[in-house]
Design a protein around this motif. Structure first.
Motif, PDB file in Angstrom:
ATOM      1  N   GLN A 174     -24.750   4.352  22.418  1.00  0.00           N
ATOM      2  CA  GLN A 174     -25.266   3.220  23.197  1.00  0.00           C
ATOM      3  C   GLN A 174     -25.063   3.453  24.695  1.00  0.00           C
ATOM      4  OE1 GLN A 174     -23.038   0.050  21.366  1.00  0.00           O
ATOM      5  NE2 GLN A 174     -24.585  -0.311  19.783  1.00  0.00           N
ATOM      6  N   ALA A 175     -23.883   3.983  25.058  1.00  0.00           N
ATOM      7  CA  ALA A 175     -23.601   4.262  26.470  1.00  0.00           C
ATOM      8  C   ALA A 175     -24.545   5.338  26.998  1.00  0.00           C
ATOM      9  CB  ALA A 175     -22.150   4.693  26.645  1.00  0.00           C
ATOM     10  N   SER A 176     -24.803   6.370  26.192  1.00  0.00           N
ATOM     11  CA  SER A 176     -25.716   7.442  26.606  1.00  0.00           C
ATOM     12  C   SER A 176     -27.129   6.914  26.782  1.00  0.00           C
ATOM     13  CB  SER A 176     -25.733   8.562  25.562  1.00  0.00           C
ATOM     14  OG  SER A 176     -24.465   9.157  25.461  1.00  0.00           O
ATOM     15  N   ALA A 177     -27.545   6.021  25.876  1.00  0.00           N
ATOM     16  CA  ALA A 177     -28.886   5.445  25.967  1.00  0.00           C
ATOM     17  C   ALA A 177     -29.030   4.608  27.228  1.00  0.00           C
ATOM     18  CB  ALA A 177     -29.179   4.603  24.734  1.00  0.00           C
ATOM     19  N   LEU A 178     -27.986   3.845  27.553  1.00  0.00           N
ATOM     20  CA  LEU A 178     -28.016   3.031  28.775  1.00  0.00           C
ATOM     21  C   LEU A 178     -28.067   3.898  30.022  1.00  0.00           C
ATOM     22  CD1 LEU A 178     -25.482   0.190  27.922  1.00  0.00           C
ATOM     23  CD2 LEU A 178     -27.918  -0.073  28.340  1.00  0.00           C
ATOM     24  N   THR A 179     -27.304   4.999  30.011  1.00  0.00           N
ATOM     25  CA  THR A 179     -27.291   5.923  31.146  1.00  0.00           C
ATOM     26  C   THR A 179     -28.659   6.553  31.325  1.00  0.00           C
ATOM     27  OG1 THR A 179     -24.956   6.395  30.742  1.00  0.00           O
ATOM     28  CG2 THR A 179     -26.139   7.953  32.128  1.00  0.00           C
TER      29      THR A 179
END
Length: 199
Positions: A174-179
């Protein structure tokens, strides 16, 4: 638990009698509040927690073939929906496991001074089976790397550790997708500004 297991009621002349009655009434209220309304109505006139417990045990503790079949079928059919989080999916599968544990409990060794540890061994075997159920056929394929790493551990981890690692992987994704989304937005904004400057 002593009240549910059948604690002997002290005589009315005993100085602990009123405290015992009060505790019994508190346990009864706990049990009644945890029951479905229709079931609670059927035991509301029992005078001790033990009576209520025995009544419920006689009615609901018998596991049946159709019940076990239904639970095993639900477990077999359950797979993680792509829109479900790991926490949501784990709650679903754990509910089925808990129902199976109630319907078909692990046998407990009651030998005096037993040293065989059979109950612990059976519990460990059950944990390993549940880990395999979770990893081999239930979770989404995007967690293949975590699945492989967990299955290569020696000894096999318990289900709680597997859940924790899967949750961490989900949060990292999820963090990678947001980044990525943020970087894409920044790139678009920069391109848009450059286009305006050239115009």
């Amino acid at each position: 638990m002593a009240f549910v297991d059948g604690l002997e009621k002290p005589p009315e002349t005993d100085r602990c009698y009123s405290a015992s009655e009060r505790c019994n009434n508190v346990i009864i209220s706990y049990i009644l509040r945890s029951l479905d309304t229709s079931i609670a109505r059927s035991v509301i006139y029992c005078t001790t927690a033990r009576e209520i417990w025995q009544d419920l045990e006689e009615r609901f503790s018998q596991s049946s073939g159709p019940q076990l079949y239904s639970l095993q079928q639900n477990l077999h059919d359950l797979t993680q929906d792509p829109s479900d989080s790991i926490a949501e999916f784990f709650t679903q599968i754990k509910n089925i496991w808990d129902e199976l544990s109630v319907a078909n409990p692990i046998p407990i060794c009651r030998c005096t001074g037993c040293t065989c540890g059979i109950t612990r061994k059976i519990l460990k075997q059950q944990q390993e089976e549940r880990l395999i159920q979770l990893l081999m056929m239930k979770i989404d394929n995007k967690y293949n790397n975590v699945r492989s790493n967990l299955l290569m551990m020696q000894p096999l981890p318990n289900v709680q550790l597997a859940y924790m690692l899967l949750s961490q992987e989900e949060k990292q994704r999820q963090a990678s997708a947001l980044t990525s989304e943020s970087m894409g937005h920044m790139a678009f904004t920069t391109y848009d500004q450059r286009e305006r400057n050239q115009a």
